[in-house]
Design a protein around this motif. Structure first.
Motif, PDB file in Angstrom:
ATOM      1  N   GLU A 121     -18.738   1.006  11.328  1.00  0.00           N
ATOM      2  CA  GLU A 121     -19.054   0.364  10.058  1.00  0.00           C
ATOM      3  C   GLU A 121     -19.070  -1.153  10.189  1.00  0.00           C
ATOM      4  N   SER A 122     -18.220  -1.696  11.042  1.00  0.00           N
ATOM      5  CA  SER A 122     -18.221  -3.155  11.243  1.00  0.00           C
ATOM      6  C   SER A 122     -19.477  -3.627  11.960  1.00  0.00           C
ATOM      7  N   TYR A 123     -20.103  -2.743  12.738  1.00  0.00           N
ATOM      8  CA  TYR A 123     -21.334  -3.131  13.433  1.00  0.00           C
ATOM      9  C   TYR A 123     -22.424  -3.498  12.434  1.00  0.00           C
ATOM     10  N   ASP A 124     -22.562  -2.695  11.386  1.00  0.00           N
ATOM     11  CA  ASP A 124     -23.588  -2.969  10.387  1.00  0.00           C
ATOM     12  C   ASP A 124     -23.307  -4.294   9.692  1.00  0.00           C
ATOM     13  N   GLU A 125     -22.035  -4.548   9.398  1.00  0.00           N
ATOM     14  CA  GLU A 125     -21.658  -5.814   8.777  1.00  0.00           C
ATOM     15  C   GLU A 125     -21.896  -6.989   9.711  1.00  0.00           C
ATOM     16  N   LEU A 126     -21.799  -6.753  11.015  1.00  0.00           N
ATOM     17  CA  LEU A 126     -22.011  -7.824  11.984  1.00  0.00           C
ATOM     18  C   LEU A 126     -23.495  -8.071  12.236  1.00  0.00           C
ATOM     19  N   LEU A 127     -24.289  -7.013  12.238  1.00  0.00           N
ATOM     20  CA  LEU A 127     -25.721  -7.169  12.520  1.00  0.00           C
ATOM     21  C   LEU A 127     -26.452  -7.871  11.386  1.00  0.00           C
ATOM     22  N   ASN A 128     -26.015  -7.700  10.158  1.00  0.00           N
ATOM     23  CA  ASN A 128     -26.681  -8.356   9.035  1.00  0.00           C
ATOM     24  C   ASN A 128     -26.647  -9.876   9.146  1.00  0.00           C
ATOM     25  N   PRO A 129     -25.467 -10.507   9.359  1.00  0.00           N
ATOM     26  CA  PRO A 129     -25.486 -11.970   9.530  1.00  0.00           C
ATOM     27  C   PRO A 129     -26.194 -12.427  10.799  1.00  0.00           C
ATOM     28  N   ILE A 130     -26.156 -11.588  11.850  1.00  0.00           N
ATOM     29  CA  ILE A 130     -26.894 -11.958  13.066  1.00  0.00           C
ATOM     30  C   ILE A 130     -28.385 -11.996  12.774  1.00  0.00           C
ATOM     31  N   LEU A 131     -28.878 -10.999  12.030  1.00  0.00           N
ATOM     32  CA  LEU A 131     -30.298 -10.983  11.671  1.00  0.00           C
ATOM     33  C   LEU A 131     -30.641 -12.169  10.773  1.00  0.00           C
ATOM     34  N   GLN A 132     -29.772 -12.480   9.808  1.00  0.00           N
ATOM     35  CA  GLN A 132     -30.022 -13.621   8.930  1.00  0.00           C
ATOM     36  C   GLN A 132     -30.029 -14.926   9.710  1.00  0.00           C
ATOM     37  N   ALA A 133     -29.084 -15.058  10.656  1.00  0.00           N
ATOM     38  CA  ALA A 133     -29.046 -16.270  11.476  1.00  0.00           C
ATOM     39  C   ALA A 133     -30.304 -16.388  12.328  1.00  0.00           C
ATOM     40  N   HIS A 134     -30.759 -15.244  12.864  1.00  0.00           N
ATOM     41  CA  HIS A 134     -31.972 -15.271  13.681  1.00  0.00           C
ATOM     42  C   HIS A 134     -33.189 -15.663  12.847  1.00  0.00           C
ATOM     43  N   MET A 135     -33.309 -15.089  11.655  1.00  0.00           N
ATOM     44  CA  MET A 135     -34.444 -15.431  10.794  1.00  0.00           C
ATOM     45  C   MET A 135     -34.372 -16.891  10.363  1.00  0.00           C
ATOM     46  N   THR A 136     -33.163 -17.395  10.120  1.00  0.00           N
ATOM     47  CA  THR A 136     -33.020 -18.814   9.782  1.00  0.00           C
ATOM     48  C   THR A 136     -33.444 -19.688  10.943  1.00  0.00           C
TER      49      THR A 136
ATOM     50  N   ARG B 285     -33.662  -2.385  15.944  1.00  0.00           N
ATOM     51  CA  ARG B 285     -33.411  -1.156  16.701  1.00  0.00           C
ATOM     52  C   ARG B 285     -31.919  -0.840  16.721  1.00  0.00           C
ATOM     53  N   LEU B 286     -31.096  -1.874  16.914  1.00  0.00           N
ATOM     54  CA  LEU B 286     -29.656  -1.652  16.924  1.00  0.00           C
ATOM     55  C   LEU B 286     -29.162  -1.187  15.554  1.00  0.00           C
ATOM     56  N   LYS B 287     -29.731  -1.739  14.490  1.00  0.00           N
ATOM     57  CA  LYS B 287     -29.333  -1.288  13.158  1.00  0.00           C
ATOM     58  C   LYS B 287     -29.684   0.186  12.967  1.00  0.00           C
ATOM     59  N   ARG B 288     -30.831   0.598  13.491  1.00  0.00           N
ATOM     60  CA  ARG B 288     -31.208   2.002  13.381  1.00  0.00           C
ATOM     61  C   ARG B 288     -30.263   2.888  14.179  1.00  0.00           C
ATOM     62  N   GLU B 289     -29.866   2.436  15.368  1.00  0.00           N
ATOM     63  CA  GLU B 289     -28.948   3.237  16.178  1.00  0.00           C
ATOM     64  C   GLU B 289     -27.566   3.302  15.547  1.00  0.00           C
ATOM     65  N   VAL B 290     -27.150   2.209  14.909  1.00  0.00           N
ATOM     66  CA  VAL B 290     -25.856   2.217  14.224  1.00  0.00           C
ATOM     67  C   VAL B 290     -25.873   3.217  13.073  1.00  0.00           C
ATOM     68  N   ILE B 291     -26.970   3.275  12.333  1.00  0.00           N
ATOM     69  CA  ILE B 291     -27.091   4.252  11.248  1.00  0.00           C
ATOM     70  C   ILE B 291     -27.018   5.674  11.801  1.00  0.00           C
ATOM     71  N   GLN B 292     -27.705   5.901  12.928  1.00  0.00           N
ATOM     72  CA  GLN B 292     -27.667   7.226  13.558  1.00  0.00           C
ATOM     73  C   GLN B 292     -26.247   7.579  13.968  1.00  0.00           C
ATOM     74  N   LEU B 293     -25.518   6.608  14.482  1.00  0.00           N
ATOM     75  CA  LEU B 293     -24.139   6.846  14.903  1.00  0.00           C
ATOM     76  C   LEU B 293     -23.236   7.098  13.700  1.00  0.00           C
TER      77      LEU B 293
END
Length: 359
Positions: free
Chosen positions: A274-289, A223-231
């Motif tokens: 733009e840094s939010y998207d870069e930050l959310l990707n590793p957070i999502l990867q860490a969560h999936m791991t 959801r946050l990734k979607r809101e970041v894209i909207q922003l």
């Protein structure tokens, strides 16, 4: 450019005093006024404000040196068409202002500049109370002696912007460009507030992902990734129009400096988003791991307990077979021996699994 002189009946106040906020209205016109040397001159109708500026009655040489500011909220095609006839607005720009859903841009039609800006708000939505980025739009028609602001959506209210400008007559005397800067500054300030709110949510998600408690944050991260894209869709495209505005000849030098300051703020917000998207990707990867690791740990525990129960099950299965000649079936110590063997085997397995971290 050909402009039509408005009739006396144009845009009446519909029974309300000029300049008084209205809770329920049947007109898209929120407020209007003529501004002479930075000071507001209230009139009964928009038409009177236009005549006051264009008839040149306020100075001896016939030059009123002012402009008209008309603010509208979600106007109908009829209302905006009437204004277009008065101010000579281009039909293509009028069509964009009516239907909205435009990309941030700056266009010029003769001596009228048409600016589109996206407004944003971070509001609660749905039964869960999750906050989402909602967008609106502000269209600005900026001419030599008028400014028409058209707002779509619940965000980007301009009443306070008008009040703030009226408290600073020196800046308001710079003309329509001062209004353009004030609106752009308010829009970018909205970006800053929403970006900071999104940052707080990202920090909360990051803390939850790396906390010892097992929680499912995947839905919130997406959801946050979607809101970041909207922003990003609202913030990114505005950089070009703001940069172009700083180089336009109709903008006074002092206002250009203010516009460059707004552009700097927009650049900072754009880089932040733009840094939010870069930050959310590793957070999502860490969560999936972490989810994968937790699943593997659960499977190891299940397998370990299954192995523990397999020992007595296998022995009981052997001695539960209905054969007449089986060893130890008639031995006096056979039963306690089998129980002891089962206990010893299970204890040995349990100790080994505990040592390896499976239990």
């Amino acid at each position: 450019m050909t402009r039509v002189r408005p009739s006396r009946a144009l845009f009446k106040t519909r029974g309300r005093p000029t300049g008084v906020p209205v809770q329920s209205r049947d007109s898209a016109v929120i407020d209007w006024a003529a501004y002479i040397d930075g000071h507001r001159v209230s009139t009964a109708t928009v038409g009177d404000a236009v005549r006051l500026i264009r008839d040149g009655r306020l100075t001896a040489d016939g030059d009123s040196a002012g402009f008209v500011w008309v603010g509208l909220h979600e106007p109908s095609a009829t209302e905006l068409t009437e204004l277009a006839e008065v101010f000579g607005l281009h039909p293509l720009a009028v069509e964009d202002a009516i239907h909205a859903h435009q990309r941030p841009k700056l266009e010029r039609y003769d001596d009228v500049h048409f600016v589109v800006m996206k407004t944003v708000g971070y509001v609660a939505s749905g039964s869960g109370g999750a906050e989402v980025v909602e967008t609106g739009e502000i269209m600005i028609f900026c001419g030599p002696d008028f400014v028409v602001t058209v707002r779509h959506g619940a965000h980007g209210e301009l009443g306070s912007v008008r009040e703030h400008l009226e408290d600073d007559p020196a800046r308001l005397a710079k003309g329509p460009a001062a209004v353009l800067h004030a609106v752009a500054d308010r829009v970018v300030d909205g970006y800053v507030c929403v970006a900071d709110a999104v940052q707080e949510d990202i920090d909360e998600v990051e803390e939850a992902v790396f906390s010892p408690e097992r929680t499912d944050e995947s839905r919130r991260i997406y959801r946050l990734k979607r809101e970041v894209i909207q922003l990003k869709r609202a913030v990114g495209p505005l950089a070009g129009p703001l940069r172009n505005l700083s180089g336009r000849r109709f903008v006074p030098t002092e206002i250009k400096e203010y516009l460059r300051d707004v552009e700097d703020h927009l650049t900072r917000v754009r880089e932040q988003v733009e840094s939010y998207d870069e930050l959310l990707n590793p957070i999502l990867q860490a969560h999936m791991t972490q989810v994968t690791v937790a699943d593997n740990q659960d499977m190891r525990r299940i397998s370990a307990w299954g192995a523990l129960f397999m020992v007595p099950t296998a022995i009981a299965g052997v001695y539960g077979m209905n054969f007449d000649f089986m060893p130890e079936t008639e031995w006096r110590y056979g039963y306690p021996m089998i129980l002891g063997f089962i206990a010893l085997a299970c204890f040995s397995l349990y100790r080994g699994f505990r040592r390896n971290g499976w239990l």
